[in-house]
Design a protein around this motif. Structure first.
Motif, PDB file in Angstrom:
ATOM      1  N   GLU A  39    -130.058  -1.249  55.191  1.00 20.89           N
ATOM      2  CA  GLU A  39    -131.494  -1.421  55.190  1.00 20.89           C
ATOM      3  C   GLU A  39    -132.234  -1.988  56.515  1.00 20.89           C
ATOM      4  N   GLU A  40    -133.293  -1.674  56.699  1.00 21.63           N
ATOM      5  CA  GLU A  40    -134.303  -2.269  57.881  1.00 21.63           C
ATOM      6  C   GLU A  40    -134.500  -3.736  57.532  1.00 21.63           C
ATOM      7  N   VAL A  41    -134.168  -4.613  58.300  1.00 21.15           N
ATOM      8  CA  VAL A  41    -134.451  -5.894  57.824  1.00 21.15           C
ATOM      9  C   VAL A  41    -134.948  -6.713  58.912  1.00 21.15           C
ATOM     10  N   ASP A  42    -135.703  -8.065  58.758  1.00 20.32           N
ATOM     11  CA  ASP A  42    -136.030  -8.653  59.706  1.00 20.32           C
ATOM     12  C   ASP A  42    -135.209  -9.965  59.987  1.00 20.32           C
ATOM     13  N   PRO A  43    -134.525 -10.086  61.291  1.00 19.21           N
ATOM     14  CA  PRO A  43    -133.561 -11.385  61.405  1.00 19.21           C
ATOM     15  C   PRO A  43    -134.222 -12.557  61.326  1.00 19.21           C
ATOM     16  N   THR A  56    -128.989  -3.520  58.716  1.00 18.56           N
ATOM     17  CA  THR A  56    -127.867  -4.206  58.233  1.00 18.56           C
ATOM     18  C   THR A  56    -127.322  -3.616  57.095  1.00 18.56           C
ATOM     19  N   ALA A  57    -126.222  -4.036  56.616  1.00 16.40           N
ATOM     20  CA  ALA A  57    -125.655  -3.655  55.248  1.00 16.40           C
ATOM     21  C   ALA A  57    -126.007  -4.714  54.225  1.00 16.40           C
ATOM     22  N   VAL A  58    -126.623  -4.552  53.085  1.00 19.00           N
ATOM     23  CA  VAL A  58    -126.624  -5.663  52.256  1.00 19.00           C
ATOM     24  C   VAL A  58    -126.022  -5.412  51.013  1.00 19.00           C
ATOM     25  N   GLY A  59    -125.134  -6.495  50.449  1.00 21.71           N
ATOM     26  CA  GLY A  59    -124.411  -6.305  49.126  1.00 21.71           C
ATOM     27  C   GLY A  59    -125.480  -6.638  48.107  1.00 21.71           C
ATOM     28  N   HIS A  89    -110.289  -6.379  52.507  1.00 23.96           N
ATOM     29  CA  HIS A  89    -110.634  -6.290  51.045  1.00 23.96           C
ATOM     30  C   HIS A  89    -111.360  -7.239  50.543  1.00 23.96           C
ATOM     31  N   THR A  90    -111.688  -8.331  51.130  1.00 21.33           N
ATOM     32  CA  THR A  90    -112.755  -9.416  50.611  1.00 21.33           C
ATOM     33  C   THR A  90    -114.012  -8.630  50.260  1.00 21.33           C
ATOM     34  N   ASP A  91    -114.297  -7.603  50.874  1.00 21.15           N
ATOM     35  CA  ASP A  91    -115.578  -6.874  50.856  1.00 21.15           C
ATOM     36  C   ASP A  91    -115.523  -6.226  49.481  1.00 21.15           C
ATOM     37  N   VAL A  92    -114.311  -6.014  48.786  1.00 23.41           N
ATOM     38  CA  VAL A  92    -114.113  -5.517  47.505  1.00 23.41           C
ATOM     39  C   VAL A  92    -114.064  -6.556  46.447  1.00 23.41           C
ATOM     40  N   ALA A  93    -113.157  -7.600  46.753  1.00 25.39           N
ATOM     41  CA  ALA A  93    -112.825  -8.547  46.061  1.00 25.39           C
ATOM     42  C   ALA A  93    -113.847  -9.754  45.476  1.00 25.39           C
ATOM     43  N   VAL A  94    -114.537  -9.937  46.673  1.00 23.22           N
ATOM     44  CA  VAL A  94    -115.863 -10.986  46.462  1.00 23.22           C
ATOM     45  C   VAL A  94    -117.101 -10.449  45.727  1.00 23.22           C
ATOM     46  N   PRO A  95    -117.409 -11.091  44.548  1.00 27.07           N
ATOM     47  CA  PRO A  95    -118.492 -10.340  43.952  1.00 27.07           C
ATOM     48  C   PRO A  95    -119.929 -10.222  44.916  1.00 27.07           C
ATOM     49  N   ALA A  96    -120.561  -9.196  44.855  1.00 26.09           N
ATOM     50  CA  ALA A  96    -121.544  -9.212  45.556  1.00 26.09           C
ATOM     51  C   ALA A  96    -123.099  -9.901  45.241  1.00 26.09           C
ATOM     52  N   THR A  97    -123.577 -10.482  45.636  1.00 19.48           N
ATOM     53  CA  THR A  97    -124.799 -11.404  45.410  1.00 19.48           C
ATOM     54  C   THR A  97    -126.160 -11.311  46.422  1.00 19.48           C
ATOM     55  N   CYS A  98    -126.260 -10.070  46.780  1.00 27.51           N
ATOM     56  CA  CYS A  98    -127.317 -10.001  47.772  1.00 27.51           C
ATOM     57  C   CYS A  98    -126.995 -10.965  49.198  1.00 27.51           C
ATOM     58  N   ARG A  99    -126.072 -10.245  49.824  1.00 27.70           N
ATOM     59  CA  ARG A  99    -125.727 -10.902  50.927  1.00 27.70           C
ATOM     60  C   ARG A  99    -125.249  -9.977  51.964  1.00 27.70           C
ATOM     61  N   CYS A 100    -125.314 -10.327  53.423  1.00 23.16           N
ATOM     62  CA  CYS A 100    -124.932  -9.345  54.251  1.00 23.16           C
ATOM     63  C   CYS A 100    -123.366  -9.474  54.427  1.00 23.16           C
ATOM     64  N   HIS A 101    -122.750  -8.689  55.019  1.00 24.63           N
ATOM     65  CA  HIS A 101    -121.362  -8.469  55.006  1.00 24.63           C
ATOM     66  C   HIS A 101    -120.860  -8.350  56.617  1.00 24.63           C
ATOM     67  N   PHE A 124    -121.682  -6.300  59.166  1.00 22.43           N
ATOM     68  CA  PHE A 124    -121.944  -4.832  59.258  1.00 22.43           C
ATOM     69  C   PHE A 124    -123.558  -4.534  59.274  1.00 22.43           C
ATOM     70  N   ALA A 125    -123.746  -4.793  60.790  1.00 21.83           N
ATOM     71  CA  ALA A 125    -125.104  -4.872  61.257  1.00 21.83           C
ATOM     72  C   ALA A 125    -125.242  -4.405  62.712  1.00 21.83           C
ATOM     73  N   GLU A 126    -126.449  -4.164  63.176  1.00 18.91           N
ATOM     74  CA  GLU A 126    -126.627  -3.730  64.561  1.00 18.91           C
ATOM     75  C   GLU A 126    -126.604  -5.153  65.295  1.00 18.91           C
ATOM     76  N   ALA A 127    -127.121  -6.250  64.570  1.00 15.94           N
ATOM     77  CA  ALA A 127    -127.067  -7.585  65.498  1.00 15.94           C
ATOM     78  C   ALA A 127    -126.955  -8.576  64.253  1.00 15.94           C
ATOM     79  N   MET A 128    -126.524  -9.631  64.427  1.00 19.17           N
ATOM     80  CA  MET A 128    -126.714 -10.832  63.597  1.00 19.17           C
ATOM     81  C   MET A 128    -126.965 -12.243  64.261  1.00 19.17           C
ATOM     82  N   THR A 129    -127.489 -13.127  63.428  1.00 17.61           N
ATOM     83  CA  THR A 129    -127.930 -14.391  63.943  1.00 17.61           C
ATOM     84  C   THR A 129    -127.061 -15.074  63.306  1.00 17.61           C
ATOM     85  N   VAL A 130    -126.039 -16.054  64.143  1.00 17.99           N
ATOM     86  CA  VAL A 130    -125.042 -16.788  63.777  1.00 17.99           C
ATOM     87  C   VAL A 130    -125.160 -18.509  64.156  1.00 17.99           C
TER      88      VAL A 130
END
Length: 345
Positions: free
Chosen positions: A16-20, A3-6, A39-51, A127-133
């Motif tokens: 990165e490789e992460v554990d869901p 997954t992509a981590v901001g 554009h939100t991915d640029v406009a919103v400040p990154a604070t350790c989050r997935c996108h 921005f990940a191979e899979a997501m838990t939502v």
């Protein structure tokens, strides 16, 4: 799972490789087939989050014990806001303002190798191979449309079409102005074409976006770097201004221009999301005497479970052209190239 981590030191992403997180009773696991870039991915400040805020998925391979809206194997589209269906706003057909959306989407979703738990932006993290939502964050759809096209619906298309049909309620033979002809602006243009607008004026400083706007249904374009935007709009609309203007740039200057370009009795829809500290100054007399509403358009006023299947049907019948809006395909490990391309226009 990749997954992509901001990270907190900037908006570029670390793949990165992460554990869901194990799914809870109301969670589903979604295999991501494609994601839009926003554009939100640029406009919103990154604070350790997935996108990021929009997605489609091939299939839901796992669901929680209390999930009833999605079945294993369903295709789903992720939405910007989760919808509880029971709060004050939801029961009054304003699900885009759901009181409980934040609570349902703020839980950490993955764990990094150092043990840090990471939440997903707006509860998705596409921005990940899979997501838990949470199941309230997705809408199941039945369609053969490719993932890359469905990925546009969860954010850009829904924002744009919603602004046309829900916020401004564009009628046939109207004149409209769209300031900003990126992904959401193109969706506004297509929505206006579908609604039967007679004159659709696309405004953008980039020639490639003005050209794309003509392909989406614009009848006229304006380069604001070489002509006065408001004067040009008035020239094209019998000196009165447009029935509806849509500001998709999220800039105080263009918000004011959108107001000035609308005729008396027209509608000004603010589709872009300005910075938290942005301010605008409006003439009080004009606000009262010109009788034209200045409307926010959060997520296009969309009721996701009602509107997203309708948008899919518009695409399946050829009324909505999603294929032309897929301009580039980028693999997950090159996601930062997509962010840079977005910044470059």
């Amino acid at each position: 799972m990749l997954t992509a981590v901001g990270l907190a030191d900037g908006h570029y992403l670390s793949v990165e490789e992460v554990d869901p997180r194990k799914p809870g009773p109301h969670d589903i696991v979604v295999r991501v087939g494609a994601s839009g870039v926003c554009h939100t991915d640029v406009a919103v400040p990154a604070t350790c989050r997935c996108h990021c805020p929009s997605s489609s998925a091939t299939r839901a391979p796992e669901t929680g014990s209390e999930v009833t809206s999605v079945a294993v194997g369903d295709r789903v589209i992720g939405t910007v806001g989760a919808v509880c269906g029971t709060c004050w706003y939801c029961v009054r057909d304003m699900t885009h303002l759901c009181d409980n959306s934040m609570a349902m989407t703020s839980a950490p979703r993955v764990k990094r190798t150092d043990g840090t738990e990471v939440p997903a932006f707006v509860g998705l993290g596409t921005f990940a191979e899979a997501m838990t939502v949470h199941d309230a964050s997705v809408v199941p759809v039945t369609t053969d449309l490719p993932d890359e096209q469905l990925a546009l619906i969860g954010c850009a298309i829904t924002n744009g079409l919603g602004a046309v049909f829900n916020t401004a309620q564009v009628k046939p033979a109207s004149s409209i102005v769209v300031i900003g002809s990126g992904g959401v602006g193109q969706a506004v243009i297509q929505g206006a074409r579908i609604a039967g607008a007679a004159r659709i004026i696309a405004v953008d400083p980039l020639e490639n976006k003005r050209s794309a706007a003509l392909g989406s249904g614009a009848t006229d374009t304006i380069d604001p770097t070489s002509a006065d935007l408001v004067d040009e709009v008035r020239r094209l609309t019998g000196r009165r201004g447009a029935h509806h203007t849509f500001e998709v740039v999220r800039n105080p200057t263009t918000i004011t221009q959108a107001w000035d370009a609308a005729r008396r009795g027209g509608t000004v829809a603010l589709v872009g999301m300005p910075a938290a500290d942005a301010m605008i100054t409006m003439p009080a007399l004009s606000l009262a005497s010109d009788d034209k509403p200045l409307c926010g358009s959060l997520y296009g006023g969309t009721q996701a479970r009602r509107d997203i299947p309708l948008i899919v049907e518009l695409a399946e019948t050829g009324r909505l052209d999603l294929a032309s809006m897929v301009t580039r395909r980028v693999p997950l490990h090159e996601v930062n190239d997509a962010i840079r391309a977005l910044e470059a226009g």
